[in-house]
Structures are given as structure tokens and as C-alpha cells.
Write a protein that holds these residues in place. Structure first.
Motif, PDB file in Angstrom:
ATOM      1  N   ALA A 172       0.831  -1.209   0.000  1.00 28.92           N
ATOM      2  CA  ALA A 172       0.000   0.000   0.000  1.00 28.92           C
ATOM      3  C   ALA A 172       0.868   1.263   0.000  1.00 28.92           C
ATOM      4  CB  ALA A 172      -0.922  -0.004   1.222  1.00 28.92           C
ATOM      5  N   TYR A 173       1.968   1.240   0.779  1.00 31.19           N
ATOM      6  CA  TYR A 173       2.832   2.423   0.840  1.00 31.19           C
ATOM      7  C   TYR A 173       3.584   2.614  -0.478  1.00 31.19           C
ATOM      8  CZ  TYR A 173       6.093   5.905   2.581  1.00 31.19           C
ATOM      9  OH  TYR A 173       6.798   7.066   2.757  1.00 31.19           O
ATOM     10  N   ILE A 174       4.004   1.526  -1.099  1.00 32.29           N
ATOM     11  CA  ILE A 174       4.679   1.633  -2.402  1.00 32.29           C
ATOM     12  C   ILE A 174       3.734   2.245  -3.433  1.00 32.29           C
ATOM     13  CG2 ILE A 174       5.645   0.308  -4.326  1.00 32.29           C
ATOM     14  CD1 ILE A 174       6.734  -1.675  -2.249  1.00 32.29           C
ATOM     15  N   GLU A 175       2.492   1.770  -3.462  1.00 28.69           N
ATOM     16  CA  GLU A 175       1.501   2.304  -4.391  1.00 28.69           C
ATOM     17  C   GLU A 175       1.259   3.789  -4.138  1.00 28.69           C
ATOM     18  OE1 GLU A 175      -1.366   2.762  -7.258  1.00 28.69           O
ATOM     19  OE2 GLU A 175      -0.037   1.051  -6.948  1.00 28.69           O
ATOM     20  N   GLU A 176       1.137   4.138  -2.869  1.00 24.93           N
ATOM     21  CA  GLU A 176       0.912   5.532  -2.479  1.00 24.93           C
ATOM     22  C   GLU A 176       2.091   6.407  -2.895  1.00 24.93           C
ATOM     23  OE1 GLU A 176       1.172   7.136   1.814  1.00 24.93           O
ATOM     24  OE2 GLU A 176      -0.933   6.592   1.526  1.00 24.93           O
ATOM     25  N   SER A 177       3.302   5.898  -2.723  1.00 23.03           N
ATOM     26  CA  SER A 177       4.499   6.662  -3.071  1.00 23.03           C
ATOM     27  C   SER A 177       4.630   6.857  -4.572  1.00 23.03           C
ATOM     28  CB  SER A 177       5.750   5.959  -2.523  1.00 23.03           C
ATOM     29  OG  SER A 177       5.703   5.872  -1.114  1.00 23.03           O
ATOM     30  N   ILE A 178       4.289   5.821  -5.339  1.00 25.39           N
ATOM     31  CA  ILE A 178       4.366   5.939  -6.801  1.00 25.39           C
ATOM     32  C   ILE A 178       3.400   7.005  -7.293  1.00 25.39           C
ATOM     33  CG2 ILE A 178       3.892   4.733  -8.968  1.00 25.39           C
ATOM     34  CD1 ILE A 178       4.914   2.170  -7.627  1.00 25.39           C
ATOM     35  N   GLU A 179       2.170   6.981  -6.755  1.00 25.85           N
ATOM     36  CA  GLU A 179       1.169   7.960  -7.184  1.00 25.85           C
ATOM     37  C   GLU A 179       1.534   9.378  -6.749  1.00 25.85           C
ATOM     38  OE1 GLU A 179      -2.547   6.613  -5.658  1.00 25.85           O
ATOM     39  OE2 GLU A 179      -2.823   5.108  -7.234  1.00 25.85           O
ATOM     40  N   GLY A 180       2.225   9.512  -5.601  1.00 34.11           N
ATOM     41  CA  GLY A 180       2.554  10.835  -5.095  1.00 34.11           C
ATOM     42  C   GLY A 180       4.023  11.195  -5.218  1.00 34.11           C
ATOM     43  N   GLN A 181       4.703  10.610  -6.196  1.00 31.25           N
ATOM     44  CA  GLN A 181       6.145  10.829  -6.324  1.00 31.25           C
ATOM     45  C   GLN A 181       6.485  12.293  -6.562  1.00 31.25           C
ATOM     46  OE1 GLN A 181       8.513   8.707  -5.686  1.00 31.25           O
ATOM     47  NE2 GLN A 181      10.098  10.215  -6.116  1.00 31.25           N
ATOM     48  N   ASP A 182       5.672  12.987  -7.353  1.00 33.27           N
ATOM     49  CA  ASP A 182       5.963  14.393  -7.618  1.00 33.27           C
ATOM     50  C   ASP A 182       5.857  15.223  -6.348  1.00 33.27           C
ATOM     51  OD1 ASP A 182       3.286  13.873  -7.463  1.00 33.27           O
ATOM     52  OD2 ASP A 182       2.693  15.223  -9.079  1.00 33.27           O
ATOM     53  N   VAL A 183       4.911  14.870  -5.469  1.00 33.63           N
ATOM     54  CA  VAL A 183       4.768  15.588  -4.204  1.00 33.63           C
ATOM     55  C   VAL A 183       5.971  15.313  -3.303  1.00 33.63           C
ATOM     56  CG1 VAL A 183       3.336  15.889  -2.145  1.00 33.63           C
ATOM     57  CG2 VAL A 183       2.257  15.480  -4.364  1.00 33.63           C
TER      58      VAL A 183
END
Length: 590
Positions: free
Chosen positions: A213-224
């Protein structure tokens, strides 16, 4: 492989068998081949007895050497044929089982996807994307592995174990009693190891879900992450989750690996005891040398199915646990559709909320006593702070959620009596977060109306101000999009979303902060496109920039789930209340 036990194994197993039963004739073939393989293997284990007896008779001169070799040769040829039959039967059994298991997994995966498409929206909201993906990937893989490798193997080995024990009792009841005294000890050890593995594997699965879940969250929010220089903190948090998963996985794997060497050593002890006791019985004339040889061979053969069952048991346990998670997802309630519900053929766009209460959690209301109306062709804007309930209202109009109390009327028809799928055919939404699918530009526009012709899709694109930029692309309307349209700008993606909404030709249009994520210059182009498709339709706008709702027929101000003001832009400014405060204080809502 770690063991993760299903909470209700019997129910899960019965349900899995119901899927396997769809290939019942192939399953009958698997069982038949397994039985043939078992009997052939049992004969191979026993065949040493008459051969040793023949050798003994040759040494005692009760048979001539020529006759002894002739009979031994015949028995060896028969044994070779039997072994060949065993190999072929096991080969076909395994091959057919792979075919059955893959067809079963295919059926289960289709049921999962079908239910995902129709499940209640709240289950998407309540479950992390990573967890849903884990059920489609990790759990499906574990189930496939269990059916491919464990199912047929366990059947063959259980049959082999039972048949071996029967033959061993026939050859020597005394030695069989000695063997049975050791088997319970093997069983108790296996149960102890499985229980230990289960505890660690549950923790392993939990930490894996957190990590994914954290990997998915990080990929989606990488620009942030990069924008706010959060890389180091993100890496530290990831390392912490990764370490927790490693520890849990290590403990689960170690406890699982213990199974084979312990069982192997116990079987060796069992083998030695049988040799000593059998030798004593043979010396005292209670057991022939041939039967002793066959019995010792069977004792060795008996250890193999026990070891195989033990090792495959962990795989089967994991498969059942994964199957349970899969069936849980399949059982998540779909959106309820009464077969007698009204099918809307035409919608004018008259919408009314009458004293509507709603809460995602029944113990906490998000909307309280909401009442308003929208006449056909009107543009109604919702403004208010984040969490005021603006998007929730649009979720109720589309029947993504059912209200707690009150009434919602569409053309004076209670929405509760309307088939939700037929209702959505008359509603289109343009959201703040654009989403495009892999395929051509044309296919993405047609997503709003699968029956639309190319000409209708192009007309919709022109209406949405998207035609100009589309024609500048290398392949125009047939340009392929990948990765949610990452090669397009946010404004271009939003124009395609507007074209998609336009081709649906809806009676009711919902714009959920559709211009909040694009620049001001592009916003003017997008707004022109939206103005075109709003013509003659009932429109609900969730406003992020107050300047975009000045021309609305009515502006509804929400605070804490309640309507605090309603009126036109000029009326609300004159009233000098909450809207005026927001408008004069800042032109945008946060």
C-alpha cells in the motif's frame, strides 16, 4: 512457503470444490489416473518380496539357477511395465490437473473482476488499492500454485499412504503396530510446526499489505515527495516497513522450513526401528526374508508420501487462505438493483432533494436535512469548505450511495424506485482527477457512449474544444494513449473528459472542480468547452474557484453538511453572509 490458514477452511474448501466441479469429467480423469498411479506404485513396493523369495529358493537349491533367472526376468519385465504405467498415470494426472486448475483460476478471476465492477462504491473507499491488487495478483498466484502442485500431489500421496499401510498390515501386523506408534508422533510434530507457522505468516501477510500500500501511495505521489524534499523521510519509512516485513517473513519461512528435516529424521528413526524388529521376527521364523524386504521397502515408501503431504500441506494452506480472501472480495455486496425498479427512458432534468440525511457511517451524518431543487436547464453551484458535503451530494444523485432518510426526486420520481444503471445513462460527470484508459483518443471519447459513431465522437470533441489539439497529434483521433494519458497535459486530458461527457448527451451534468488542477489560460479553453455541453442541461457544479460560479442560476453554500445560504451571486453578496465573506476574503476555497 509460509502457512496462512483460512479462518473457515471447510467452507472455503467446499466453495473451491464447487469451482473445480465445473470440470468434473477432467477431475474424474485426474482421480482415476491417481488411483492407477497409486496401485502401480504399491505393486512396485511389494514386488521385491517374490524376487527375494526366488533368489532365496535359488540359493537353497529348491529352484535351478536357470528357472530362477527366468522367473526373475519375467518379474522384472512386469515390474518395468508397472513402473511405466505409474509414470504415465502420474504424468497425465498432473497435466490434466494443471489444465483444471488454470480453468478454475480463470473462472475465479473473472468472477472477481465482474464483482469489482458492480460492487458497492463504499468497498472501494474502505479498502486500499494495494490490497485489492494483492487479491488479484498475490492471492491468485498462491491459489494457482496450490491447485497446480499441491492438489493432485496430496491426492496421490494420501492414496499411497493408505494403500501402503494396508499392505504393511497384511505382510506383518506386528511391525505395522510399531509403525503406527511412530506416526502419531509425526502428526503431533507436524501440527506443532503448522500452528507456529500460522502465527508468523499472519503477521507476514499484514506487513506485506502495508508495504504494498505504501509503495503504491508513493508511486502515485512521487511528484509531491520530490517537491517537498521528502525523499529521505519516505525512504526511512519504507525501510521500516520493509524491515518489519523481512522479520515477519523470515520467522514464517524458518518455521515452515523446519517441517521437512524433522519429518525426515523421524522417518529415519522409524526405518531403523523397523529394520531391528523385522530382523528379530525374521530370525525367529515369523517373517520371511522376502516379506521383510518388501516391508522395509514399503516403510521407506511410506515416508515419502508423509514427507510430500507435509511439504505440500503448507502450499495448500496458503492456497486456501488466499482463496478465502478472494471469496471475501467476490462476496462483497454488489450495488442492489431491484428487478422491478423503474427503467428511465427519458430524463428532463428536474432534481429535488427533500430533507435528505446521509452518513457514510450511520452513526455520523455527513449531510443533515438537505433540501434544494434544480429545474431543467439550471446551473446549480455548490460551494463550501473541504468536507462540507459537496461531493457527497453528487454521489447521492448518481446513486453511488443510498440516503439514510428523506427523498431525492428525478423528474418527480423517487430515486429509490429507479434502476441505478438506467439513471446513470442520463448523467455525466467531469471530475477534477482525470482518468483515461489505454487505447486511442477515439476510444476514450467513445467511452461515454459505446454506440457513438466516429462522427459523433468528433462532434463531441469539437463541442468540448478538444478537436484542435487532437488533430495536431501524430495520429490524430487514433493516437494511442498509455499510462493514463501521461503524454498529454492536464488541460488536454480534461478536454477529453469533457468530450467523453458530451458524447453521452446527458440530461444531467456534474462538474466536480473540473478546472481546479489546470492553469488559468487553459481554464478559459476548458470552460468554453464546458459551457458548450452545459447548454440545455441541468448542471451541478462543485466550485473550487468562486469566479467560475458567478453565472450560476443558484449558488448553495454548505457548511458541516448543512445548507447555510442559497441564492444568485449578486443576492448572496448583498446578503453579506458566508459566501460574501469567502468571495471578498479569497477567490478560492480550500
Amino acid at each position: 512457503m509460509s502457512v496462512r490458514k483460512a479462518r473457515n477452511q471447510k467452507q472455503t474448501l467446499r466453495r473451491l470444490i464447487s469451482y473445480l466441479a465445473k470440470s468434473k469429467y477432467l477431475m474424474i480423469a485426474v482421480i482415476t489416473m491417481s488411483i492407477v498411479s497409486t496401485f502401480a506404485g504399491l505393486y512396485g513396493s511389494y514386488a521385491i518380496s517374490p524376487i527375494i523369495t526366488l533368489i532365496e529358493q535359488g540359493l537353497n537349491k529348491t529352484l535351478t539357477t536357470e528357472v530362477m533367472f527366468q522367473q526373475i526376468t519375467v518379474r522384472l519385465v512386469i515390474l518395468a511395465v508397472i513402473f511405466l504405467i505409474e509414470i504415465l498415470a502420474e504424468f497425465f494426472s498432473t497435466r490434466i490437473m494443471v489444465k483444471v486448475s488454470q480453468k478454475t483460476v480463470q473462472d475465479i478471476r473473472e468472477d472477481m473482476y465482474q464483482n469489482m465492477l458492480r460492487m458497492q462504491v463504499k468497498y472501494h473507499d474502505q479498502n486500499a488499492f494495494g490490497d485489492l491488487m494483492s487479491r488479484f495478483t498475490n492471492d491468485i498466484d498462491l491459489l494457482s500454485e496450490g491447485l497446480n502442485n499441491a492438489a493432485a500431489s496430496i491426492v496421490i500421496n494420501v492414496l499411497t499412504l493408505i494403500g501402503t499401510l494396508i499392505l504393511m498390515f497384511i505382510l506383518s501386523p506386528t511391525l505395522s503396530i510399531v509403525t503406527l506408534l511412530i506416526i502419531p508422533l509425526l502428526t503431533l510434530m507436524a501440527r506443532w510446526i503448522v500452528k507456529r507457522s500460522r502465527r508468523y505468516s499472519r503477521r507476514q501477510q499484514q506487513t506485506l499489505g502495508d508495504l504494498n500500500a505504501y509503495i503504491e501511495e508513493s508511486i502515485e505521489g512521487q511528484d509531491v515527495i520530490q517537491l517537498f524534499n521528502y525523499e529521505q523521510e519516505s525512504m526511512e519509512y519504507f525501510e521500516d516497513l520493509n524491515e518489519k516485513y523481512r522479520e515477519a517473513s523470515q520467522k514464517a519461512q524458518i518455521s515452515s522450513i523446519m517441517m521437512f528435516p524433522l519429518m525426515q529424521n523421524m522417518n529415519t528413526i522409524n526405518y531403523a526401528v523397523i529394520g531391528i524388529v523385522g530382523g528379530i521376527l525374521s530370525i525367529n521364523g515369523y517373517l520371511s526374508i522376502g516379506d521383510l524386504g518388501a516391508y522395509v521397502n514399503m516403510a521407506r515408501t511410506q515416508g515419502r508420501p508423509i514427507n510430500m503431504i507435509s511439504s505440500q500441506f503448507t502450499t495448500l494452506q496458503a492456497a486456501l487462505a488466499s482463496a478465502e480472501r478472494i471469496f471475501q472480495m467476490i462476496d462483497w455486496p454488489e450495488e442492489f438493483v431491484d428487478k422491478d425498479s423503474l427503467i428511465l427512458e427519458n430524463v428532463v432534468g428536474d432534481v429535488k432533494f427533500e430533507n435528505v440525511d446521509f452518513g457514510y457511517d450511520h452513526h455520523r451524518l455527513v449531510l443533515k436535512d438537505i433540501s434544494f431543487f434544480a429545474k431543467p436547464g439550471q446551473k446549480i453551484a455548490f460551494v463550501g469548505s473541504t468536507g462540507a458535503g459537496k461531493t457527497t451530494i453528487t454521489n447521492l444523485i448518481t446513486k453511488f450511495y443510498d440516503i439514510n432518510s428523506g427523498r431525492i426526486l428525478i423528474d418527480d420520481i423517487d430515486i429509490e424506485t429507479i434502476n441505478r444503471y438506467s439513471l446513470r445513462k442520463h448523467i455525466s460527470m467531469v471530475l477534477q482527477d482525470t482518468h483515461l484508459f489505454s487505447g486511442s483518443i477515439m476510444e476514450n471519447i467513445r467511452y461515454g457512449n459505446l454506440e457513438a459513431s466516429d462522427e459523433e465522437c468528433i462532434a463531441a470533441a469539437k463541442l468540448a474544444n478538444a478537436d484542435t489539439f487532437i488533430r495536431q497529434l501524430e495520429h490524430g483521433y487514433y493516437t494511442e494513449i498509455r499510462g493514463d494519458g501521461d503524454e498529454l497535459s492536464e488541460g488536454q486530458k480534461q478536454l477529453l473528459n469533457i468530450a467523453r461527457a458530451a458524447v453521452a448527451n446527458p440530461s444531467i451534468l456534474i462538474l466536480d472542480e473540473a478546472t481546479s488542477s489546470i492553469d488559468t489560460r487553459t481554464e478559459l479553453l476548458v470552460e468554453e468547452g464546458m459551457d458548450s455541453i452545459m447548454e440545455g442541461r441541468t448542471v451541478f457544479v462543485i466550485a473550487h474557484r468562486l469566479s467560475t460560479v458567478r453565472n450560476a442560476d443558484a449558488i448553495i453554500v454548505l457548511e458541516n453538511g448543512e445548507i447555510v445560504e442559497r441564492g444568485s451571486h449578486d443576492e448572496l453578496l448583498e446578503f453579506n453572509g458566508r459566501y460574501a465573506s469567502l468571495y471578498h476574503g479569497q477567490s478560492e476555497l480550500s
